[in-house]
Scaffold this motif. Sequence first.
Motif: not given
Length: 179
Positions: A105, A108-109, A111-113, A115-116, A119, A147, A150, A154
């Motif tokens: 995790w 993944s956290i 990477m997602n943060i 990208a968000i 954006s 976002l 989101a 995260y």
Amino acid sequence: MSEQEKLDQARERVIETVSQNMNLYGIAPSIGRLYGMLYFKNTPMTLDEMKEELGMSKTSMSTSVRSLLELKMVEKVWKKGSRKDQYRAEEDWHQTFVDLFTTKWRPSISMNIGAIEKSIKEMEQIITEKTADAEVLNAAKADINKLYEALAYYDWLGRLVDSFESGEIFNLVPKEKNE
């Protein structure tokens, strides 16, 4: 059926289930079988012994052991009189879960943060420039709000992972059931 065969059958059932469950974490069943086999061994094993036991190639066995080492599900141990590396399974399933959960995790956290956040900046730029039509501007504003929700998720997930790594989770959900 002999007592040894009954014991082997009972162990095999657990090994098979463990290998199937490992698939939930994106780990190949063969790696799960290796962990299960090592779990029931009372002594550390060399790659050659594991290869012989599971009938896998030495390359495949080496790759599987490396994966388990990275996941902290096995450890390399020193054995007096042996020059070959030996390995044993981590037997604390709570710790195994914590290590597996956090290993999977944490990246993944991040990477997602990333990208968000990227954006959000791009959407804020669309809003700031005010060159887009009203529909696009409204969609960008709505998306930014989603976002930010989101990001809050995260943040929570990161704190959850922190609680696993620190052991704090076990204060909330003790390892042993309180009766």
